[in-house]
Design an enzyme around this catalytic site. Structure first.
Site, mmCIF file in Angstrom:
data_model
loop_
_atom_site.group_PDB
_atom_site.id
_atom_site.type_symbol
_atom_site.label_atom_id
_atom_site.label_comp_id
_atom_site.label_asym_id
_atom_site.label_seq_id
_atom_site.Cartn_x
_atom_site.Cartn_y
_atom_site.Cartn_z
ATOM 1 N N LEU A 1 -24.204 14.391 33.128
ATOM 2 C CA LEU A 1 -24.793 13.003 33.364
ATOM 3 C C LEU A 1 -26.164 13.155 32.666
ATOM 4 O O LEU A 1 -26.710 12.856 32.507
ATOM 5 C CB LEU A 1 -24.987 12.948 35.163
ATOM 6 C CG LEU A 1 -23.316 12.634 35.703
ATOM 7 C CD1 LEU A 1 -23.113 12.871 37.698
ATOM 8 C CD2 LEU A 1 -22.590 11.155 35.192
ATOM 9 N N SER A 2 -26.410 14.232 31.834
ATOM 10 C CA SER A 2 -27.528 13.848 31.250
ATOM 11 C C SER A 2 -26.953 12.844 30.201
ATOM 12 O O SER A 2 -28.758 12.304 30.003
ATOM 13 C CB SER A 2 -27.442 15.218 30.936
ATOM 14 O OG SER A 2 -26.876 17.060 30.929
ATOM 15 N N LYS B 1 -23.915 28.550 27.110
ATOM 16 C CA LYS B 1 -25.399 28.818 27.431
ATOM 17 C C LYS B 1 -25.644 30.546 27.135
ATOM 18 O O LYS B 1 -26.302 30.889 26.530
ATOM 19 C CB LYS B 1 -25.796 29.094 28.346
ATOM 20 C CG LYS B 1 -25.217 27.385 29.086
ATOM 21 C CD LYS B 1 -25.758 27.208 30.392
ATOM 22 C CE LYS B 1 -25.732 26.125 31.330
ATOM 23 N NZ LYS B 1 -26.457 25.610 32.453
ATOM 24 N N GLY C 1 -20.241 34.326 43.681
ATOM 25 C CA GLY C 1 -19.867 33.789 42.605
ATOM 26 C C GLY C 1 -20.875 34.402 41.753
ATOM 27 O O GLY C 1 -21.923 34.605 42.467
ATOM 28 N N ALA C 2 -20.531 34.307 40.346
ATOM 29 C CA ALA C 2 -20.854 35.069 39.476
ATOM 30 C C ALA C 2 -20.603 34.197 38.118
ATOM 31 O O ALA C 2 -20.738 35.244 37.228
ATOM 32 C CB ALA C 2 -20.302 36.499 39.208
ATOM 33 N N GLY D 1 -22.061 31.403 35.151
ATOM 34 C CA GLY D 1 -22.498 30.504 34.156
ATOM 35 C C GLY D 1 -23.826 30.323 34.729
ATOM 36 O O GLY D 1 -25.361 30.589 33.562
ATOM 37 N N ASN E 1 -18.155 37.619 44.443
ATOM 38 C CA ASN E 1 -17.525 36.864 43.564
ATOM 39 C C ASN E 1 -16.189 37.687 44.103
ATOM 40 O O ASN E 1 -15.842 38.981 44.229
ATOM 41 C CB ASN E 1 -18.013 37.340 42.262
ATOM 42 C CG ASN E 1 -17.743 36.372 41.479
ATOM 43 O OD1 ASN E 1 -17.118 34.842 41.824
ATOM 44 N ND2 ASN E 1 -17.123 36.978 40.217
ATOM 45 N N THR F 1 -14.030 37.989 41.352
ATOM 46 C CA THR F 1 -13.261 38.917 40.794
ATOM 47 C C THR F 1 -14.997 39.730 40.418
ATOM 48 O O THR F 1 -16.188 39.158 40.399
ATOM 49 C CB THR F 1 -13.582 38.672 39.452
ATOM 50 O OG1 THR F 1 -12.535 37.720 39.252
ATOM 51 C CG2 THR F 1 -13.093 39.383 38.202
ATOM 52 N N LYS G 1 -17.125 40.314 37.448
ATOM 53 C CA LYS G 1 -17.724 40.045 36.820
ATOM 54 C C LYS G 1 -19.324 40.234 37.391
ATOM 55 O O LYS G 1 -20.715 40.367 37.053
ATOM 56 C CB LYS G 1 -17.730 38.670 37.411
ATOM 57 C CG LYS G 1 -16.776 37.881 36.296
ATOM 58 C CD LYS G 1 -17.316 36.158 35.746
ATOM 59 C CE LYS G 1 -15.698 35.772 35.229
ATOM 60 N NZ LYS G 1 -16.395 33.907 35.890
HETATM 61 P P1 ATR Z 1 -19.040 29.156 34.613
HETATM 62 O O1 ATR Z 1 -18.183 29.155 32.909
HETATM 63 O O2 ATR Z 1 -20.035 28.259 35.149
HETATM 64 O O3 ATR Z 1 -19.377 30.712 34.673
HETATM 65 P P2 ATR Z 1 -16.842 30.202 35.404
HETATM 66 O O4 ATR Z 1 -17.514 31.700 35.158
HETATM 67 O O5 ATR Z 1 -15.616 29.323 35.936
HETATM 68 O O6 ATR Z 1 -18.521 29.122 35.447
HETATM 69 O O7 ATR Z 1 -17.595 30.538 37.263
HETATM 70 C C1 ATR Z 1 -17.081 29.789 38.503
HETATM 71 C C2 ATR Z 1 -17.508 30.987 39.432
HETATM 72 O O8 ATR Z 1 -16.683 29.931 40.563
HETATM 73 C C3 ATR Z 1 -16.851 31.797 39.085
HETATM 74 O O9 ATR Z 1 -17.903 32.763 39.633
HETATM 75 C C4 ATR Z 1 -15.450 31.956 39.924
HETATM 76 O O10 ATR Z 1 -15.448 33.683 40.283
HETATM 77 P P3 ATR Z 1 -14.087 34.300 39.381
HETATM 78 O O11 ATR Z 1 -15.073 35.059 38.687
HETATM 79 O O12 ATR Z 1 -13.349 35.460 39.822
HETATM 80 O O13 ATR Z 1 -13.189 33.631 38.597
HETATM 81 C C5 ATR Z 1 -15.266 31.263 41.211
HETATM 82 N N1 ATR Z 1 -14.055 30.166 41.632
HETATM 83 C C6 ATR Z 1 -13.241 29.572 40.972
HETATM 84 N N2 ATR Z 1 -12.639 29.882 41.539
HETATM 85 C C7 ATR Z 1 -12.532 30.506 42.700
HETATM 86 C C8 ATR Z 1 -12.014 30.583 43.876
HETATM 87 N N3 ATR Z 1 -10.952 29.678 44.147
HETATM 88 N N4 ATR Z 1 -12.478 31.452 45.079
HETATM 89 C C9 ATR Z 1 -13.204 32.101 45.158
HETATM 90 N N5 ATR Z 1 -13.954 31.597 43.917
HETATM 91 C C10 ATR Z 1 -13.670 31.212 42.783
#
Ligand code: ATR
Length: 264
Positions: A15-16, A65, A125-126, A128, A149, A151, A154
């Site tokens: 939406l930028s 990024k 979460g971890a 971008g 997170n 995973t 990350k």
């Molecule tokens: P970006 O591209 O912004 O970095 P991303 O790396 O896809 O986005 O990050 C999405 C975040 O949502 C990650 O922390 C991801 O966790 P993983 O590192 O384990 O993938 C998290 N995420 C996505 N789906 C998830 C789910 N169903 N449960 C828990 N965490 C989730």
């Protein structure tokens, strides 16, 4: 006419352009802001276009990024420390990469007068956007940052960038003063984090980086449990305003009309 772009992949959702073109018009600037989907192998030439003044400035979104950094000539402190660039401009014939997400997050928290000093923060979460949030939190002098997170690797990678992070296992939600959802869970209205928040204290603050939908299940849970909630809309607007200011040397207005632009 000056030309600005937001690059990413995917980019349809961005939406930028709505925001920037609104401010461009309001300030009678002869410019156009568009979105462009790029592939990894097109990034280098894109930056060259900025160097050659074919493009006057750019925003960078997921997943580029970090990927743009090798082609950028100068990084600001925020961009360097977060290894994350969301705004590019030319200064003294040098391509500069900056990070306005840091300012966006900080402004959104200050907006609602939540004092983060000496507070304990939990980040879910971890991905971008997390380095920018951590940088902001440190700047605002929080006492502790816990991160979990799905995973773990990350989160461990992030700790290499910010050694004050405390990594915890995904699943158990510890007590904190603020919980930030920085996962992509919630982008679809029915998404559920499947974490148990019922043990947290009431004066917690639930912050979701997602702003569309307006109220994720995470925020709904926070609200139902009697907590303060905020979605990522103001963070998004403030990061855009900071980019606008860098390019046009004008502080754009952030008001109801602007906020309404994102309600679609
Ligand atoms: P970006 O591209 O912004 O970095 P991303 O790396 O896809 O986005 O990050 C999405 C975040 O949502 C990650 O922390 C991801 O966790 P993983 O590192 O384990 O993938 C998290 N995420 C996505 N789906 C998830 C789910 N169903 N449960 C828990 N965490 C989730």
């Amino acid at each position: 006419m000056k030309k600005y772009l937001v690059i990413g992949n995917p980019i349809d959702h961005s939406l930028s352009p709505e925001l920037h073109n609104y401010w461009i018009k309001k300030n009678n600037i002869n410019a156009l802001y568009e979105k462009k989907k790029l592939n990894f192998n097109e990034i280098k030439n894109f930056i060259i276009d900025i160097k050659q003044k074919k493009i006057d400035g750019a925003n960078v979104t997921v997943p580029f990024k970090k990927e743009v950094i090798p082609y950028i000539e100068k990084l600001t402190v925020e961009a360097k420390d977060t290894q994350s660039v969301n705004t590019i401009y030319l200064e003294n014939n040098q391509v500069v990469g900056h990070n306005t997400d840091v300012f966006g997050f900080e402004s959104s928290v200050k907006d609602i007068k939540f004092d983060l000093k000496n507070k304990k923060i939990l980040i879910l979460g971890a991905g971008g956007v997390v380095p920018s949030i951590v940088y902001s939190l440190n700047k605002m002098k929080v006492s502790k940052i816990l991160i979990m997170n799905r995973t773990k690797k990350k989160a461990e990678d992030l700790k290499k960038l910010f050694n004050n992070l405390e990594i915890i296992e995904w699943g158990n939600v510890p007590e904190s003063d603020m919980i930030i959802n920085a996962t992509s869970v919630g982008l679809n209205q029915n998404d559920n984090l499947e974490l148990n928040f019922s043990n947290i204290k009431k004066e917690n603050f639930f912050y979701d980086v997602i702003y569309n939908p307006t109220e994720t299940n995470f925020l709904k849970t926070g609200k139902d449990l009697g907590n303060r909630v905020l979605n990522g809309k103001m963070m998004f607007i403030y990061q855009a305003a900071a980019s606008f200011n860098l390019w046009h040397k004008i502080n754009p207005s952030v008001n109801k009309e602007v906020i309404e632009l994102l309600n679609r």
